[in-house]
Write a protein that holds these residues in place. Structure first.
Motif, short mmCIF file in Angstrom:
data_model
loop_
_atom_site.label_atom_id
_atom_site.label_comp_id
_atom_site.label_asym_id
_atom_site.label_seq_id
_atom_site.Cartn_x
_atom_site.Cartn_y
_atom_site.Cartn_z
N ILE A 1 -0.09 11.05 77.98
CA ILE A 1 0.15 10.98 76.53
C ILE A 1 -0.48 9.68 76.04
CG2 ILE A 1 1.94 10.69 74.77
CD1 ILE A 1 3.74 12.49 76.51
N LEU A 2 -1.27 9.75 74.96
CA LEU A 2 -2.03 8.59 74.52
C LEU A 2 -1.49 8.00 73.21
CD1 LEU A 2 -5.71 9.84 75.06
CD2 LEU A 2 -4.10 8.95 76.75
N GLY A 3 -1.65 6.70 73.09
CA GLY A 3 -1.42 6.04 71.81
C GLY A 3 -2.66 6.22 70.93
N GLN A 4 -2.49 6.02 69.62
CA GLN A 4 -3.57 6.30 68.66
C GLN A 4 -4.80 5.41 68.91
OE1 GLN A 4 -3.46 8.90 66.43
NE2 GLN A 4 -5.64 8.37 66.26
N THR A 5 -4.58 4.17 69.30
CA THR A 5 -5.70 3.24 69.52
C THR A 5 -6.60 3.75 70.65
OG1 THR A 5 -4.32 1.42 68.80
CG2 THR A 5 -6.31 0.83 70.01
N GLN B 1 0.83 -1.86 69.35
CA GLN B 1 1.76 -0.97 70.06
C GLN B 1 1.15 0.39 70.39
OE1 GLN B 1 6.08 -1.54 68.79
NE2 GLN B 1 4.99 -1.81 66.86
N ASP B 2 0.00 0.67 69.75
CA ASP B 2 -0.62 1.99 69.96
C ASP B 2 -1.67 1.98 71.06
OD1 ASP B 2 0.89 3.11 67.88
OD2 ASP B 2 -0.48 2.21 66.41
N ASP B 3 -1.88 0.77 71.67
CA ASP B 3 -2.87 0.67 72.74
C ASP B 3 -2.19 0.97 74.07
OD1 ASP B 3 -5.12 0.19 74.16
OD2 ASP B 3 -5.24 -1.96 73.74
#
Lengths: 409, 229
Positions: free
Chosen positions: A157-161, A202-204
């Protein structure tokens, strides 16, 4: 006593008669009120950003890390001696009533690759409890299933960055990325959270199942090893009360004798946050009080001008007294004059303070937040300043002897 | 009963280790509707007497009955109320509030008597009309001549229906023609409206407008006679 409308009409007339002087006198109050509002909004903004951070981190958090390793007398940091297992967390969640959730964490910063794009980021092995604690939902895709965890599935699951860096405009769902050369299928993307209070993106992030991390990606020295366990208590009080229970349970599970030190560290993040919050509160009060001093100086300016005004208008006071003004009539007249001066100053100060807070908010990195109470407080304070510093000149005026006052040139 | 009854009024000020006696036992009755001139050289104590009569100052000893009420021991606020209700002042220097229109100056005694604003304006307009300044009621004092200013002051003195008018050298700053105008106005107030007028002056021809002339010398009444016109 004469009616309020007449008193205020007399006061405004006197204020208008000396426009320049009135403006300069009010300026002290204007600056004072504006400064208090700006300072309070800066402090309040800092407080709010800490509260927001608390929310994204998850509420009522306790973190358990492995203990300290000692090698030839040199002590390494927390977590240097791995002792914690995922099963420790599961046991805590099961046996200690005050703990609602226990998410395992095994993390490492590593290079991830998609096609010919690559990016270095923190890869965290965990399970769905992590997202429940952080109250962090998927923007699209699906969450880790229990089968994913049981079978150590190669899903991420990935963060947006990370999505932006690796995929650009391409839809990442179902695509295969490589972590340490191992192919992972992207199953979900998290809702963007932006920067944390200390500037971290926080999205990285990339999340993979804890079992996959343990068995396939990260090197571990014993089975079921984790770096830390993130616990969520049922309420903030329990973060304090549950600590001893957790400690006892872990000592028992780690077979530590009476003479042995703990091989883990329990950190109460609620406590930390509460301390940060109270320190910004102290900062807010401090900034506010420093700014209040300028309000006080403004009040002294009003008193000074009112004393001059009383002397200048001795004859007027004499006439009013001869005609039938009582001591309180004279007192009210001058008191209302200083009150009107300070309230007008307060009003302009409020407008200036609001504009000032807005400008500080956009021109500097300081977050500002204006709330009604922090506007009403300095405004009513300006009124009190007017009454307080107006009283002595008004009292002095009322003590004049009409005969002497009439003779005054 | 007289409107004003003074018995053994004395006033002295402490001066180093002695007392400076300004008034040395004044006995004086003034009837309602009288027009009295108080004369005397400067330093005779006539201004001090005027201040006591006008309830601006308190006597050191003696009794003062004004309109049936003992006033010599009243507090400053009680005296203010007596001045407001019973006495109108006209001063040598006019003593109008600057930057305040004639109308508002005349309204002032009613402000302190708590007369409602609408009624204040109506009564002030009437009083100004009576002294012939209806057209100039919105003028500021510095836009009016000395005589006009003194007429505003007279309107202010009568607007609260005070039975007594004290005039302290009311023509001192005016030329002869204006003085005559002002004195005629006082005579009219006395004769037509029955106001009691007490006038302090040192000019004989001004004093002769009064019905009774009292001369003060050295803190005592030297002579007190009816004025034969």
């Amino acid at each position: 006593m004469i009616d309020a409308a007449t008193i205020f009409a007399i006061a405004t007339r006197a204020i208008k008669a000396n426009k320049m002087r009135s403006i300069l006198t009010s300026l002290g109050i204007i600056i004072g009120v504006a400064a208090v509002i700006v300072m309070l909004s800066v402090g309040h903004g800092a407080q709010t950003s800490i509260q927001n951070e608390m929310k994204t981190m998850g509420s009522n958090l306790i973190i358990i890390r492995s203990g300290v390793a000692t090698s030839s007398g040199a002590r390494s940091g927390h977590g240097s001696k791995p002792t914690m297992k995922k099963s420790d967390g599961d046991a805590i969640q099961e046996k200690i009533e005050a703990i609602k959730l226990a998410a395992p964490v095994l993390e490492e910063t590593t290079q991830i690759v998609y096609g010919n794009a690559n990016w270095s980021t923190g890869v965290t092995g965990t399970d769905r409890r992590m997202f429940e604690i952080k109250e962090w939902n998927l923007s699209y895709g699906r969450m880790f299933s229990s089968t994913d965890v049981r079978s150590a599935a190669k899903v991420a699951i990935l963060g947006q960055t990370v999505v932006n860096e690796l995929f650009g405009d391409v839809d990442p769902l179902g695509k295969t990325i490589r972590i340490k050369g191992i192919p992972f299928q992207v199953i979900g993307v998290l809702i963007p959270r932006g920067q944390s209070g200390n500037g971290m993106d926080q999205d990285d992030v990339v999340y993979i199942p804890i079992t996959t991390a343990q068995k396939k990606v990260m090197g571990i020295s014993f089975p079921d090893q984790v770096k830390m366990i993130m616990l969520q208590a049922i309420d903030s009080q329990s973060t304090y009360t549950a600590q001893e229970e957790i400690r006892e349970l872990l000592r028992q599970r780690h077979n530590l004798g009476i003479n042995k030190d703990d091989d883990f560290v329990i950190r109460n993040l609620t406590q930390m946050m509460e301390m940060m919050e109270s320190s910004t509160k102290v900062m807010t009060i401090l900034l506010g009080s420093i700014a209040s001093i300028s309000l006080l100086v403004g009040g002294i300016g009003i008193m000074n001008i009112m004393l001059v005004s009383v002397t200048e208008r001795t004859r007027e006071i004499g006439i009013r007294m001869a005609i039938g003004a009582k001591a309180w009539d004279i007192r009210w007249q001058f008191l209302s004059e200083s009150l009107v001066l300070s309230l007008i100053g307060g009003l302009v100060g409020v407008v200036l303070g609001l504009v000032g807070s807005y400008l500080v908010g956009i021109l500097s990195s300081l977050p500002t937040k204006v709330s009604l109470i922090y506007v009403l407080l300095p405004f009513s304070f300006s009124g009190m300043v007017g009454l307080f510093f107006g009283f002595y000149p008004a009292y002095k005026a009322s003590l004049l002897n009409p005969i002497n006052a009439l003779r005054y040139e | 009963m007289s409107l004003i009854e003074l018995k053994h009024i004395t006033k002295s000020y402490p001066l180093e280790d002695t007392q400076l006696k300004i008034l040395k036992g004044i006995n004086l009755n003034i009837e309602k509707g009288d027009f009295v001139a108080i004369m005397g050289p400067s330093g005779s104590g006539k201004s001090t007497l005027m201040n006591i009569l006008g309830c601006l100052d308190k006597p050191t000893s003696g009794t003062y009955v004004l309109d049936g009420q003992r006033v010599e021991n009243l507090s400053a606020d009680e005296l203010a109320e007596i001045r407001n209700k019973k006495i109108g002042f006209v001063f040598q220097g006019f003593n109008l509030l600057s930057r305040t229109s004639a109308l508002e100056n005349v309204e002032l005694p009613m402000v302190y008597a708590n007369v409602p604003a609408a009624q204040r304006e109506e009564r002030a307009q009437k009083a100004l009309a009576k002294v012939g300044l209806k057209e100039r009621m919105n003028h500021m004092p510095n836009q009016l001549s000395g005589g006009q200013q003194q007429r505003v002051a007279i309107a202010r003195a009568v607007v609260n229906e005070a039975p007594i008018i004290f005039a302290d050298e009311p023509t001192g700053n005016l030329d002869t023609k204006m003085s005559v105008e002002i004195m005629n106005l006082f005579t009219k107030l006395n004769e037509d409206l029955g106001r009691t007028i007490i006038l302090v002056t040192h000019e004989d021809d001004i004093a002769h407008y009064a019905k009774r002339i009292i001369r003060i010398v050295d803190g005592e009444i030297h002579s007190d006679e009816r004025n034969e016109k």
